[in-house]
Write an enzyme that holds these catalytic residues in place. Structure first.
Site, PDB file in Angstrom:
ATOM      1  N   CYS A  12      18.213 107.868  58.035  1.00 32.64           N
ATOM      2  CA  CYS A  12      18.022 106.473  58.402  1.00 32.64           C
ATOM      3  C   CYS A  12      19.327 105.982  59.039  1.00 32.64           C
ATOM      4  O   CYS A  12      20.337 106.692  59.063  1.00 32.64           O
ATOM      5  CB  CYS A  12      17.672 105.642  57.171  1.00 32.64           C
ATOM      6  SG  CYS A  12      19.022 105.533  55.968  1.00 32.64           S
ATOM      7  N   CYS A  95      25.577 100.508  53.809  1.00 30.07           N
ATOM      8  CA  CYS A  95      24.473 100.168  54.698  1.00 30.07           C
ATOM      9  C   CYS A  95      24.392  98.648  54.868  1.00 30.07           C
ATOM     10  O   CYS A  95      24.476  97.905  53.879  1.00 30.07           O
ATOM     11  CB  CYS A  95      23.161 100.711  54.127  1.00 30.07           C
ATOM     12  SG  CYS A  95      21.696 100.178  55.028  1.00 30.07           S
ATOM     13  N   HIS A 123      20.731 104.181  39.596  1.00 25.51           N
ATOM     14  CA  HIS A 123      20.997 104.591  40.977  1.00 25.51           C
ATOM     15  C   HIS A 123      22.263 103.901  41.484  1.00 25.51           C
ATOM     16  O   HIS A 123      22.517 102.728  41.174  1.00 25.51           O
ATOM     17  CB  HIS A 123      19.803 104.222  41.864  1.00 25.51           C
ATOM     18  CG  HIS A 123      19.858 104.832  43.227  1.00 25.51           C
ATOM     19  ND1 HIS A 123      20.569 104.281  44.265  1.00 25.51           N
ATOM     20  CD2 HIS A 123      19.290 105.970  43.722  1.00 25.51           C
ATOM     21  CE1 HIS A 123      20.440 105.035  45.346  1.00 25.51           C
ATOM     22  NE2 HIS A 123      19.669 106.069  45.040  1.00 25.51           N
ATOM     23  N   GLU A 125      23.077 102.605  44.291  1.00 23.44           N
ATOM     24  CA  GLU A 125      22.845 101.367  45.040  1.00 23.44           C
ATOM     25  C   GLU A 125      22.652 100.184  44.093  1.00 23.44           C
ATOM     26  O   GLU A 125      23.215  99.105  44.301  1.00 23.44           O
ATOM     27  CB  GLU A 125      21.623 101.518  45.947  1.00 23.44           C
ATOM     28  CG  GLU A 125      21.352 100.276  46.785  1.00 23.44           C
ATOM     29  CD  GLU A 125      20.087 100.379  47.619  1.00 23.44           C
ATOM     30  OE1 GLU A 125      19.346  99.373  47.692  1.00 23.44           O
ATOM     31  OE2 GLU A 125      19.825 101.460  48.180  1.00 23.44           O
ATOM     32  N   THR A 167      16.663  99.036  48.427  1.00 20.05           N
ATOM     33  CA  THR A 167      16.210  99.237  49.813  1.00 20.05           C
ATOM     34  C   THR A 167      15.164 100.340  49.945  1.00 20.05           C
ATOM     35  O   THR A 167      14.388 100.345  50.897  1.00 20.05           O
ATOM     36  CB  THR A 167      17.401  99.574  50.729  1.00 20.05           C
ATOM     37  OG1 THR A 167      18.083 100.719  50.205  1.00 20.05           O
ATOM     38  CG2 THR A 167      18.367  98.407  50.842  1.00 20.05           C
ATOM     39  N   CYS A 195      14.229  98.221  52.998  1.00 19.71           N
ATOM     40  CA  CYS A 195      14.573  98.580  54.380  1.00 19.71           C
ATOM     41  C   CYS A 195      13.298  98.851  55.170  1.00 19.71           C
ATOM     42  O   CYS A 195      12.389  99.551  54.692  1.00 19.71           O
ATOM     43  CB  CYS A 195      15.477  99.813  54.374  1.00 19.71           C
ATOM     44  SG  CYS A 195      15.817 100.480  56.007  1.00 19.71           S
ATOM     45  N   SER A 223      17.802 112.560  45.396  1.00 17.75           N
ATOM     46  CA  SER A 223      17.609 111.425  46.297  1.00 17.75           C
ATOM     47  C   SER A 223      16.439 110.567  45.836  1.00 17.75           C
ATOM     48  O   SER A 223      15.311 111.046  45.705  1.00 17.75           O
ATOM     49  CB  SER A 223      17.353 111.928  47.722  1.00 17.75           C
ATOM     50  OG  SER A 223      16.859 110.893  48.542  1.00 17.75           O
ATOM     51  N   SER A 224      16.695 109.282  45.624  1.00 12.92           N
ATOM     52  CA  SER A 224      15.655 108.365  45.160  1.00 12.92           C
ATOM     53  C   SER A 224      14.534 108.229  46.180  1.00 12.92           C
ATOM     54  O   SER A 224      13.357 108.317  45.838  1.00 12.92           O
ATOM     55  CB  SER A 224      16.278 106.986  44.881  1.00 12.92           C
ATOM     56  OG  SER A 224      15.284 106.039  44.595  1.00 12.92           O
ATOM     57  N   SER A 267      18.122 110.945  53.619  1.00 17.70           N
ATOM     58  CA  SER A 267      19.409 111.645  53.559  1.00 17.70           C
ATOM     59  C   SER A 267      19.276 113.117  53.953  1.00 17.70           C
ATOM     60  O   SER A 267      20.137 113.923  53.626  1.00 17.70           O
ATOM     61  CB  SER A 267      19.994 111.531  52.143  1.00 17.70           C
ATOM     62  OG  SER A 267      19.058 111.967  51.174  1.00 17.70           O
TER      63      SER A 267
END
Length: 653
Positions: A12, A95, A123, A125, A167, A195, A223-224, A267
């Site tokens: 992304c 981001c 997480h 983030e 996101t 996002c 990776s979520s 990712s």
């Protein structure tokens, strides 16, 4: 067969931006740290690590002369304050969508609004978002958890709330949660912070999964957003697989599928998506091509056109280059053509049998008019060999064979009279190696697939499986005895812009470009080349990541040690002018070390500009008047050398 790759698969904007920041810093020769892995993709993290990027868990671990990159997930205010307190050089790759959430929660927290965050509290983030909340906050993973929280805290229904989402939060869960909030919490201020790229990716993946027999989701298991993609696809396509690299492709499922969908997390680098697509296409192509290869027909099919009386036992009576004659105890002469003696097209009769040998054979055809019987040892060997192949497949044992042919898509290896197809992707240790070097070579391999239907017997093997086991064994032996400082003789396997990879006995270690020479070099090829035998030593070991850092340059070659031993203060020596400035001239004393002749030390007469007296390339005699080993500075004087002109001049090395 139809393979469709999602248009939204891969990096992304935020991830791409973060990786590009690190790449540019590396290209600029900077020492780089990232606060946690830059992205949740082990291959990309490993690649950057090999280029010298270090991962710091806290700002305290970052060296003063390095640049710290804050990853796209963002960090809390406390972490930012700590970075500034330490005075670290840093670049913020957070981001922009995440930065927007930081501003929202900070503003509404300051207004005494309770913050409600949709996402995984563990997480990075979410941890960063929480770090910008100055008041009360809560997180929820799904709509069910939200409902339970509203029952537990009924006062929320009339309280001022600020609601945001991670996101990469599941779009369907978010919509369900919104319905609950809009119905029960009349004072809630809701910000849709998912996002747009995430929602597009999830929608496309769902539609693609509905249309596919097999769905492949590529990305890191930590990776979520990749895990969310996997669960979305799994709900629509039962045969959904989450893989991190091409090595994990579910070959059997891929080969039988008519429609295959591929998507990837935010990712996942484009290079990994491409490798998966190429490998998958190759596997499908190999499967289709191998169906046309005439491996071993079922023996019953082979015999149906023959006038046969089954098996016979014979004694070799003569051997020629093209056939073997045997006595089978009948009036007819038994004949075994070379093609029926063995499946190996390169074999010679005289190497296989000799007069007097006893053989078990199968009658292929009887010719009463000529008084001969056509016999086959190959078919009997194949019957016995197939049983061995099946047993090897079931027991996962290693078999030994010889590569007889290099064909389109792979090689054929002969073992116990059976030809086994080994796809190109399974024939060598790494992808892209030439298959021609395997021809006529003895190899060990495992049987990874057998079929015995539709009047065909077919076996597929893997040399790579055995090579991987051998590599793992070597690694275990290496790590059991490895220690810092241990010296090895190795071979340079490959060069990159940042260093050289050296094989030190089946295990690769890396010599960073800074460890190749005491002098500054632009590329490792200035010191070593692929194939060179070099002496290296272990500089550092990372047991967790399996990384081996090697050293090449030797302390005795350190130019500063040479200077200390051979050029003490007071030494008079000849040097070469290598640069001119307004305040003096720089001169090379020995390779790798320059000293400064200040303008006041050039001549006993006044010198306005150094270039009026000196020129680059000119050789002059100087005296070493001062050395600062800590700051790596040396002061030189032509004037002092002239005053000591009777002293012996030391020749520079």
């Amino acid at each position: 067969m139809n393979i469709k790759v999602a248009k939204t698969a891969g990096f992304c904007f935020g991830v791409s931006r973060a990786v590009n920041i690190v790449e540019k810093l590396l290209e600029g020769g900077k020492s780089v740290y990232t606060l946690g892995p830059i992205i949740h993709n082990p291959q990309m993290v490993e690649s950057l690590s090999a280029r010298g990027v270090c991962i710091a868990e806290t700002p305290d671990e970052v060296k003063d002369d390095s640049t710290l990159v804050i990853r796209s997930h963002g960090v809390s205010m406390a972490v930012t304050d700590k970075i500034n307190e330490l005075g670290l050089n840093y670049q913020n790759a957070t981001c922009p969508f995440v930065l927007k959430i930081h501003k929202i929660v900070a503003e509404h927290s300051s207004q005494n609004e309770m913050i409600l965050i949709a996402g995984d509290e563990n997480h990075p983030e979410i941890q960063g978002i929480i770090g910008h909340c100055t008041g009360e906050y809560h997180t929820f993973l799904n709509c069910q958890e939200l409902e339970k929280m509203l029952v537990k805290f009924p006062e929320w229904k009339n309280s001022p709330l600020c609601v945001v989402a991670q996101t990469t939060f599941d779009l369907k869960e978010w919509k369900k949660s919104l319905k609950i909030l809009q119905k029960l919490c009349t004072n809630a201020k809701i910000f849709d912070t998912i996002c747009s790229a995430t929602s597009d990716r999830q929608s496309e993946a769902e539609q693609l999964a509905l249309e596919s027999d097999v769905m492949i989701v590529i990305g890191g298991r930590l990776s979520s957003n990749t895990n969310k993609l996997y669960h979305i696809c799994k709900n629509c396509c039962k045969e959904t697989y989450l893989i991190e690299s091409a090595d994990e492709i579910p070959v059997a499922s891929v080969r039988k599928a008519n429609r295959i969908g591929i998507t990837a997390g935010a990712s996942t680098p484009a290079s990994i998506i491409k490798e998966v697509l190429v490998t998958m296409s190759e596997e499908i192509k190999n499967a289709e091509e191998s169906k046309t290869e005439n491996f071993e027909e079922l023996l019953e099919e082979s015999f149906k056109n023959y006038n046969t009386n089954g098996r016979v036992h014979g004694v070799v009576v003569s051997v020629t280059p093209t056939e073997v004659r045997v006595d089978v105890g009948r009036k007819q002469t038994g004949i075994i053509p070379l093609s029926e003696l063995t499946s190996d097209p390169n074999a010679k009769t005289e190497d296989l049998v000799k007069v007097g040998d006893e053989l078990d054979l199968i009658i292929m055809k009887t010719n009463d008019q000529e008084g001969t019987i056509l016999l086959s040892k190959r078919l009997l060997d194949a019957q016995k060999g197939w049983d061995d192949i099946v047993a090897a497949y079931e027991n996962e044992t290693v078999v030994h064979g010889v590569v007889t042919d290099v064909i389109k898509g792979g090689v054929l290896a002969l073992t116990n009279g059976i030809k086994v197809f080994i796809p190109a992707s399974q024939a060598t240790a790494t992808r892209g190696e030439s298959l021609e070097g395997l021809l006529k070579k003895e190899v060990d391999f495992r049987i990874i697939e057998t079929t015995g239907r539709n009047n065909r017997r077919r076996a597929v093997g893997s040399i790579r499986s055995v090579l991987n086991d051998e590599r793992k064994k070597r690694e275990e032996e290496f790590w059991a005895s490895a220690e810092e400082g241990k010296v090895y003789n190795g071979t340079v396997k490959s060069l990159t812009s940042y260093g050289a990879f050296v094989d030190i006995g089946g295990i690769d270690g890396m010599v960073h470009i800074s460890e190749l020479s005491w002098n500054r070099i632009k590329h490792p090829s200035e010191v070593v080349n692929v194939g060179d035998n070099v002496e290296v030593y272990i500089k550092a070991l990372d047991h967790e990541k399996g990384k081996i850092s090697l050293g090449y340059k030797k302390d005795e070659d350190n130019p500063w040690e040479i200077l200390k031993n051979n050029y003490p203060v007071g030494t008079v020596t000849e040097v070469e002018i290598v640069g001119l400035t307004t305040f003096g001239a720089f001169a090379k004393i020995i390779d790798g070390i320059d000293g400064l002749i200040h303008v006041s030390q050039i001549s006993n007469e006044r010198v306005e500009k150094p270039e009026d007296v000196l020129s680059v390339g000119q050789k002059v005699t100087v005296k070493i008047t001062a050395i600062d080993f800590d700051k790596k500075r040396i002061s030189l004087s032509i004037k002092a050398a002239d005053e000591n002109s009777d002293e012996e001049v030391v020749e520079a090395e």
